[in-house]
Design a protein around this motif. Structure first.
Motif, short mmCIF file in Angstrom:
data_model
loop_
_atom_site.label_atom_id
_atom_site.label_comp_id
_atom_site.label_asym_id
_atom_site.label_seq_id
_atom_site.Cartn_x
_atom_site.Cartn_y
_atom_site.Cartn_z
N LEU A 53 34.44 30.44 61.37
CA LEU A 53 34.66 29.48 62.46
C LEU A 53 35.60 30.02 63.54
O LEU A 53 35.89 29.31 64.50
CB LEU A 53 35.23 28.18 61.91
CG LEU A 53 34.34 27.37 60.96
CD1 LEU A 53 35.09 26.13 60.46
CD2 LEU A 53 33.04 26.97 61.64
N ASP A 54 36.09 31.26 63.37
CA ASP A 54 37.08 31.73 64.35
C ASP A 54 36.56 32.85 65.25
O ASP A 54 37.33 33.62 65.81
CB ASP A 54 38.37 32.15 63.65
CG ASP A 54 38.26 33.48 62.92
OD1 ASP A 54 37.13 34.00 62.79
OD2 ASP A 54 39.30 34.01 62.48
N ASN A 55 35.23 32.93 65.43
CA ASN A 55 34.67 33.89 66.38
C ASN A 55 34.94 33.48 67.82
O ASN A 55 34.82 34.30 68.73
CB ASN A 55 33.16 34.04 66.19
CG ASN A 55 32.81 34.91 64.99
OD1 ASN A 55 33.62 35.73 64.56
ND2 ASN A 55 31.62 34.73 64.46
N ILE A 56 35.23 32.19 68.04
CA ILE A 56 35.48 31.70 69.39
C ILE A 56 36.79 30.94 69.44
O ILE A 56 37.25 30.38 68.43
CB ILE A 56 34.34 30.78 69.89
CG1 ILE A 56 34.18 29.56 68.98
CG2 ILE A 56 33.03 31.55 69.97
CD1 ILE A 56 33.12 28.58 69.46
N GLN A 57 37.41 30.97 70.61
CA GLN A 57 38.60 30.17 70.85
C GLN A 57 38.51 29.55 72.24
O GLN A 57 37.85 30.10 73.13
CB GLN A 57 39.87 31.02 70.73
CG GLN A 57 40.01 32.11 71.76
CD GLN A 57 41.29 32.90 71.59
OE1 GLN A 57 42.16 32.55 70.80
NE2 GLN A 57 41.43 34.00 72.33
N PRO A 58 39.13 28.39 72.45
CA PRO A 58 39.01 27.71 73.74
C PRO A 58 39.95 28.29 74.79
O PRO A 58 40.97 28.91 74.48
CB PRO A 58 39.40 26.26 73.40
CG PRO A 58 40.32 26.39 72.23
CD PRO A 58 39.85 27.57 71.45
N GLY A 59 39.58 28.09 76.04
CA GLY A 59 40.42 28.46 77.18
C GLY A 59 39.82 27.85 78.43
O GLY A 59 38.73 27.25 78.39
N THR A 60 40.51 27.98 79.55
CA THR A 60 39.99 27.45 80.81
C THR A 60 38.75 28.24 81.22
O THR A 60 38.78 29.46 81.32
CB THR A 60 41.04 27.54 81.92
OG1 THR A 60 42.20 26.80 81.52
CG2 THR A 60 40.50 26.96 83.22
N SER A 61 37.65 27.53 81.45
CA SER A 61 36.38 28.19 81.73
C SER A 61 36.41 28.94 83.05
O SER A 61 37.10 28.55 84.00
CB SER A 61 35.25 27.15 81.75
OG SER A 61 34.01 27.76 82.05
N THR A 62 35.66 30.03 83.10
CA THR A 62 35.48 30.78 84.35
C THR A 62 34.38 30.16 85.21
O THR A 62 34.15 30.61 86.33
CB THR A 62 35.10 32.24 84.04
OG1 THR A 62 33.87 32.26 83.29
CG2 THR A 62 36.18 32.92 83.21
N ILE A 63 33.69 29.15 84.69
CA ILE A 63 32.58 28.50 85.38
C ILE A 63 33.12 27.31 86.18
O ILE A 63 33.82 26.45 85.62
CB ILE A 63 31.52 28.03 84.37
CG1 ILE A 63 30.99 29.23 83.57
CG2 ILE A 63 30.39 27.29 85.07
CD1 ILE A 63 30.11 28.84 82.41
#
Length: 641
Positions: free
Chosen positions: A321-331
């Motif tokens: 479950l830790d392949n991704i982490q959240p952050g402010t999107s570039t989109i």
């Protein structure tokens, strides 16, 4: 016979909690045969993945969360979850404001708002029935009331990522994503070894209110009672064994030993099958071998050992479950996004999304309200006047030929749309631990009575993904067309919204000047935003004057609604602002009386949204489910012509 009477006596007298209710659910059955390759408390090595989803060690409890690394008290688990407000769900699906008569699986996974963010009700401008859905650690962990090892925190309100460009009136993404994020979970009260299942505290009420479905699941207080009984039972076993072995122990044949062991096993099953079920009885191990081990180490240690899976098991059977982490999107206009924590090759696994099913998408439709001042009980929704949808719709999958919605409950909810160069695609999981392929042959009506998760999508890389890359997926042509149409027609909530300031920004930054009644033409304070002022009501009750000078003692007074901000002055001493405000003060049950208060400092004022005026509830904000590609969507679920 004496043994039977003795067992009955120690259980009834020592445990003192007898119930004639149906026997408990199998959720707490022994797990020795379920923990393939378990290394118990000696699991000191670590995994390349810090967090796994895998089959729970609690039998029949579905999936659970496991740590791949040792954890110490206070360590954060994962990267923080988003929280999605759900507003007046029962009311909007057709129930009255006081009677809940509609239920779906989603309602088993939602939280009271104060458990997610202390100010959520105020932030959202609602007071009826605000709840929250928290994908990830807010919905995946199970509860073992003897082994609670996670303490859940509160969400932050993300003002920075709320809008990427322009103000509230200009940004078409306003209200299209949740501002609540970073709901963290930490290790609560003890070190946790790698491979341990992570448990949260649902609270006793969650189990006692579901006794008809779950049976008598042990509560925290059940385990000390079960331990006392087990010690008494151990004495009985030892006494019986000692009596049998008296005399010439050398002459005791192996067949006699087997007979003695068989007698003890029969006695154990007599205890387990005791006709008067109770929660302490349910806390006793369900196998004789585990019970003998509990004689030596106790029930708690036995339960702890059974809650640990080997890292080999997790690496081969779990989902990282830790392949991704959240952050402010570039989109632009997208809020927060998902970013890769490690290199993921083309065709590699990115993440899994177990899905909560909502058979009727109208569950998330919101409606206008008609007020009946003569007979308030006749106040209700106008079913022909749909005003929008719950924000949760934007976080669910669907298909234009089906009423079924499928809502992910992992961190994959952070993954944003890219219709040109996405780096992932979705596929149905092929692992039967996570996905019940037989359900894909069932009609949508089948899901009306399914009260557990059984479907899962997996995100698979369609190009190499480097650490730090934002992870995207194609939401589908229908979604993109709807978004482009929304961008073209979006003009903001109303023509005077330029003066709008987010209440959370006003509460956090005292240097922001509050518009007066004349400056904002009553479009913010009183219409969009509710302002309150600390003031000693006793002053207004005991005097006839209606104009007051605010003093420091008024900070100890209650909060009263600000009808309007009349004037603003900046003090030359420290450049701070003081205000003249008109308050609505209710005295002795009478109608509120306007009182003017002079010299109100900024610290005495606080702000929330007025009802249904938060970003996510503005009329016309973007709502559309993510689309499952037609080539993988089951024909059996297509129930809309």
């Amino acid at each position: 016979m004496r043994a039977i009477l003795f067992v009955s006596a120690i259980f009834l007298c020592g445990v003192k909690e007898v119930s004639s209710s149906a026997s408990r659910d199998d959720n707490d059955n022994d797990n020795n045969n379920n923990n393939e390759g378990s290394e118990g408390t000696h699991n000191f090595q670590t995994s390349s993945c810090s967090l796994y989803l895998a089959k729970s060690t609690i039998e029949n409890a579905g999936l659970g969360i496991f740590t791949g690394i040792p954890l110490r008290k206070g360590d954060q688990i994962g990267y923080g979850d988003l929280s999605i407000p759900i507003i007046d769900l029962d009311y909007h699906v057709g129930a009255s404001r006081i009677t809940e008569d509609y239920h779906c699986l989603l309602q088993e996974y939602i939280w009271q708002p104060h458990m997610v963010n202390s100010n959520m009700v105020k932030n959202e401008g609602t007071g009826e029935d605000t709840m929250a859905f928290v994908p990830g650690l807010g919905s995946l962990p199970n509860c073992h009331l003897c082994l609670k090892n996670i303490k859940e925190g509160k969400s932050e309100y993300d003002t920075a990522a709320r809008l990427v460009g322009g103000g509230r009136i200009m940004d078409p993404g306003v209200g299209a994503f949740t501002p609540y994020h970073n709901r963290s979970s930490k290790v609560s009260n003890m070190a946790v070894v790698a491979g341990s299942e992570l448990f949260v505290d649902y609270g006793n009420l969650w189990f006692t209110s579901r006794e008809e479905d779950l049976g008598l699941v042990p509560l925290a207080e059940s385990y000390p009672k079960a331990s006392r009984f087990l010690k008494s039972f151990q004495k009985l076993v030892e006494k019986t064994t000692s009596s049998t072995l008296q005399g010439d122990s050398e002459s005791l044949s192996s067949s006699s030993e087997e007979a003695l062991e068989g007698a003890m096993l029969d006695l154990f099953h007599m205890v387990i099958d005791f006709p008067y079920k109770s929660r302490p009885l349910a806390a006793i191990p369900k196998s004789w071998s585990t019970t003998k081990h509990a004689f030596e180490v106790g029930i708690y240690q036995t339960e702890l050992e059974n809650s640990i899976r080997s890292l080999d098991y997790l690496e081969h059977h779990g989902k990282c479950l830790d392949n991704i982490q959240p952050g402010t999107s570039t989109i632009p206009h997208a809020g927060r996004g998902a970013f890769a924590t490690r290199f993921i090759p083309r065709n590699g696994y990115v993440g899994i999304a177990p899905l909560l099913h909502i058979p009727d998408r109208d569950t998330l439709t919101m409606y206008a309200t008609t007020n009946n001042t003569v007979d308030p009980e006749k106040t209700g929704r106008i079913s022909q006047a749909a005003t929008g949808h719950q924000l949760l719709l934007n976080y669910c999958f669907g298909h234009n030929s089906s009423s079924l919605l499928l809502c992910p409950n992992t961190g994959t909810s952070f993954i944003n749309h890219d219709g040109v160069t996405p780096n992932t695609k979705i596929l149905w999981s092929e692992d039967p631990t996570y996905h019940t392929s037989e359900w894909m042959e069932e009609p949508v009506s089948f899901f009306d009575n399914i009260w557990h998760v059984g479907l899962a999508l997996e995100y698979v890389a369609i190009s190499d993904i480097r650490p730090g890359d934002e992870i995207t997926v194609d939401y589908g042509r229908e979604w993109e067309d709807a978004w482009l149409e929304h961008m073209e027609r979006w003009t903001g909530p109303d023509k005077d919204a330029e003066t709008y300031i987010l209440p959370q920004e006003l509460n956090a930054n005292y240097s922001i000047p509050i518009p007066t009644y004349e400056e904002d033409n009553n479009t913010m304070v009183g219409k969009t935003i509710r302002a309150e002022c600390h003031f000693m009501r006793e002053s207004a009750e005991n005097h006839t004057q209606k104009v007051w000078q605010w003093t420091e003692k008024d900070m100890n007074g209650g909060k009263h609604e600000v009808r309007r901000v009349i004037d603003r002055k900046q003090l030359p001493s420290d450049q701070s602002y003081v205000y003249t405000v008109e308050l609505a003060i209710q005295t002795h049950g009478k109608d509120p009386v306007p009182n003017t208060v002079l010299g109100v400092p900024r610290k005495a004022l606080s702000f929330t949204h007025t009802e249904y005026q938060s970003d996510s509830l503005i009329q016309g904000v973007f709502r559309h489910e993510m689309m499952i590609p037609d080539e993988i969507f089951p024909n059996a679920w297509k129930n809309i012509v």
